[in-house]
Design a protein around this motif. Structure first.
Motif, mmCIF file in Angstrom:
data_model
loop_
_atom_site.group_PDB
_atom_site.id
_atom_site.type_symbol
_atom_site.label_atom_id
_atom_site.label_comp_id
_atom_site.label_asym_id
_atom_site.label_seq_id
_atom_site.Cartn_x
_atom_site.Cartn_y
_atom_site.Cartn_z
ATOM 1 N N UNK A 39 0.824 -1.210 0.000
ATOM 2 C CA UNK A 39 0.000 0.000 0.000
ATOM 3 C C UNK A 39 0.859 1.260 0.000
ATOM 4 N N UNK A 40 2.016 1.212 0.657
ATOM 5 C CA UNK A 40 2.910 2.367 0.648
ATOM 6 C C UNK A 40 3.432 2.635 -0.762
ATOM 7 N N UNK A 41 3.737 1.558 -1.518
ATOM 8 C CA UNK A 41 4.179 1.741 -2.901
ATOM 9 C C UNK A 41 3.068 2.308 -3.775
ATOM 10 N N UNK A 42 1.824 1.962 -3.464
ATOM 11 C CA UNK A 42 0.686 2.413 -4.276
ATOM 12 C C UNK A 42 0.164 3.780 -3.868
ATOM 13 N N UNK A 43 0.512 4.235 -2.666
ATOM 14 C CA UNK A 43 -0.042 5.486 -2.142
ATOM 15 C C UNK A 43 0.150 6.685 -3.070
ATOM 16 N N UNK A 44 1.306 6.854 -3.722
ATOM 17 C CA UNK A 44 1.461 8.013 -4.616
ATOM 18 C C UNK A 44 0.459 8.043 -5.768
ATOM 19 N N UNK A 45 -0.131 6.892 -6.078
ATOM 20 C CA UNK A 45 -1.123 6.818 -7.154
ATOM 21 C C UNK A 45 -2.554 6.917 -6.635
ATOM 22 N N UNK A 46 -2.710 7.060 -5.316
ATOM 23 C CA UNK A 46 -4.047 7.090 -4.732
ATOM 24 C C UNK A 46 -4.735 5.737 -4.792
ATOM 25 N N UNK A 47 -3.948 4.649 -4.780
ATOM 26 C CA UNK A 47 -4.491 3.296 -4.892
ATOM 27 C C UNK A 47 -3.996 2.451 -3.728
ATOM 28 N N UNK A 48 -4.598 1.277 -3.554
ATOM 29 C CA UNK A 48 -4.160 0.301 -2.570
ATOM 30 C C UNK A 48 -4.653 -1.070 -3.003
ATOM 31 N N UNK A 49 -4.136 -2.127 -2.364
ATOM 32 C CA UNK A 49 -4.690 -3.454 -2.623
ATOM 33 C C UNK A 49 -6.033 -3.555 -1.900
ATOM 34 N N UNK A 92 3.862 -18.059 -5.841
ATOM 35 C CA UNK A 92 5.138 -17.350 -5.885
ATOM 36 C C UNK A 92 5.005 -15.918 -6.391
ATOM 37 N N UNK A 93 3.849 -15.532 -6.912
ATOM 38 C CA UNK A 93 3.581 -14.140 -7.272
ATOM 39 C C UNK A 93 2.088 -13.994 -7.512
ATOM 40 N N UNK A 94 1.590 -12.789 -7.275
ATOM 41 C CA UNK A 94 0.172 -12.522 -7.515
ATOM 42 C C UNK A 94 0.053 -11.112 -8.070
ATOM 43 N N UNK A 95 -0.868 -10.933 -9.009
ATOM 44 C CA UNK A 95 -1.166 -9.611 -9.549
ATOM 45 C C UNK A 95 -2.559 -9.198 -9.104
ATOM 46 N N UNK A 96 -2.617 -8.020 -8.486
ATOM 47 C CA UNK A 96 -3.888 -7.464 -8.028
ATOM 48 C C UNK A 96 -4.369 -6.360 -8.958
ATOM 49 N N UNK A 97 -5.676 -6.305 -9.207
ATOM 50 C CA UNK A 97 -6.315 -5.072 -9.651
ATOM 51 C C UNK A 97 -6.501 -4.241 -8.397
ATOM 52 N N UNK A 98 -5.869 -3.089 -8.343
ATOM 53 C CA UNK A 98 -5.920 -2.286 -7.139
ATOM 54 C C UNK A 98 -7.245 -1.529 -7.046
ATOM 55 N N UNK A 99 -7.480 -0.905 -5.900
ATOM 56 C CA UNK A 99 -8.733 -0.166 -5.672
ATOM 57 C C UNK A 99 -8.370 1.241 -5.205
ATOM 58 N N UNK A 100 -9.297 2.202 -5.331
ATOM 59 C CA UNK A 100 -9.001 3.564 -4.863
ATOM 60 C C UNK A 100 -8.748 3.577 -3.373
ATOM 61 N N UNK A 101 -7.779 4.403 -2.967
ATOM 62 C CA UNK A 101 -7.487 4.561 -1.544
ATOM 63 C C UNK A 101 -8.353 5.713 -1.018
#
Length: 265
Positions: free
Chosen positions: A117-127, A256-265
Motif C-alpha cells: 500500500x505504501x508503494x501504491x499510495x502516490x497513485x491514490x491506490x491500494x490493494x 510465488x507471485x500474484x497480480x492485483x487489480x488495485x482499488x481507490x485509496x
C-alpha cells in the motif's frame, strides 16, 4: 516418526546449513503462529528462490514427506505450523511491479501488505484486502487465506481483485497465468487436470440447486474451506484453478507471485 534419511540428505545438498533448523529452540519457536495451536516441525527450511521451492517439492513427493508453507505466521487458525517440514519464506521474496499508474501491482509472497500500500499510495491506490494484521502479514498469507479484514467486505478481497498468479503445484510444475508460453506448456503437460476442472465446473453450474447454494454461501464473507465459488463464477479451467488457490491455505500449491487489480485509496 522421523524424516526419511534420503530426504534429509537431499535437503542438505540443496539448502545451506544456515537456512536449515532442527534444533529444539528453533523448532519450538517456528511451531507457533498467532493461533493457539502448536505443532513442532521436525525441520524448518528457509527458502530464497522459486527453484528451491520446486526442488523441495520434488524431494517431498519422492519421499512422501508433508510440507507446510509459512510467510509471516500471523495466522489465527494454525495454517502456518507443521509437525513435519516447515518451508519459510526468506528475505528475497519482496519484488514488485507497478503497472498502469497503480491500476495493477504484481507482488511476490514475501511483501508485507502495508508495504504494498505504501508503494501504491502516490497513485491514490491500494490493494483490496485490508486484514487487521496488514502491518505484519505478507502477501503469500493474504492470498492463501483470502484475507479481507473489516472494511473490504467481499467485493475487494483477493478472490475478487485477482488479475493473475504464478504458482507451483505439488508435483513441482510452475504456471504463470500471465505468461502465454507458461500457459501453453501447462495446457500440454496438465491437460487432464484442466479438463477435469472444466468438467467439474460445468457439472456444478448445471446442478441448479448446488450452484445456488454455493452462491448463497459466498454472498457474504466465507473463508471456510476451498473457494468453491470458482466453479460457478468461471468457466475457463485456468481461471477456476487460480481462484481455487485463493483461500486454499497452501493445500493446492505454492503461490510465488500474484497480480492485483488495485482499488481507490
Amino acid at each position: 516418526m522421523s524424516l526419511p534419511a534420503a530426504f534429509l540428505r537431499d535437503v542438505e545438498r540443496l539448502i545451506p546449513a544456515e537456512r536449515r533448523f532442527d534444533d529444539p529452540t528453533s523448532t519450538l519457536a517456528f511451531g507457533t503462529d498467532a493461533s493457539f495451536y502448536r505443532l513442532i516441525p521436525k525441520l524448518v527450511v528457509r527458502v530464497e528462490s522459486e527453484d528451491e521451492v520446486v526442488e523441495l517439492l520434488h524431494m517431498a513427493q519422492r519421499q512422501r514427506v508433508p510440507v507446510t508453507f509459512r510467510a509471516a505466521g500471523t495466522s489465527l487458525s494454525g495454517q502456518a505450523i507443521s509437525d513435519s517440514v516447515l518451508i519459510v519464506l526468506g528475505d528475497n521474496w519482496n519484488a514488485r511491479e507497478i503497472r498502469g499508474h497503480g491500476a495493477q501491482i504484481r507482488l511476490q509472497p514475501g511483501v508485507i501488505g502495508a508495504q504494498a500500500n505504501a508503494w501504491l499510495a502516490p497513485f491514490g491506490r491500494k490493494i483490496g484486502p485490508d486484514p487487521a494484521s496488514i502491518n505484519a502479514c505478507k502477501i503469500g498469507g493474504i492470498v492463501a487465506n483470502n484475507a479481507s479484514g473489516m472494511c473490504c467486505g467481499t467485493a475487494q478481497n483477493t478472490y475478487h481483485t485477482l488479475a493473475g498468479m504464478r504458482l507451483v503445484l505439488a508435483d513441482g510444475t510452475r504456471l504463470d497465468s500471465e505468461d502465454p508460453a507458461s500457459v501453453a506448456a501447462f495446457e500440454r503437460s496438465h491437460a487432464g487436470l484442466l479438463q477435469a476442472l472444466a468438467n467439474l465446473g460445468r457439472e456444478t453450474r448445471a446442478n441448479t440447486a448446488l450452484a445456488e447454494r454455493i452462491r448463497h454461501k459466498y454472498r457474504l464473507k466465507n473463508t471456510t474451506g476451498l473457494s468453491l465459488n470458482a466453479l460457478v463464477d468461471y468457466d475457463q479451467p485456468l481461471d477456476i484453478l487460480q481462484h481455487l488457490l485463493v483461500g486454499s491455505e497452501g493445500t493446492l500449491g505454492f503461490i510465488s507471485a500474484v497480480t492485483y487489480d488495485t482499488v481507490p485509496d
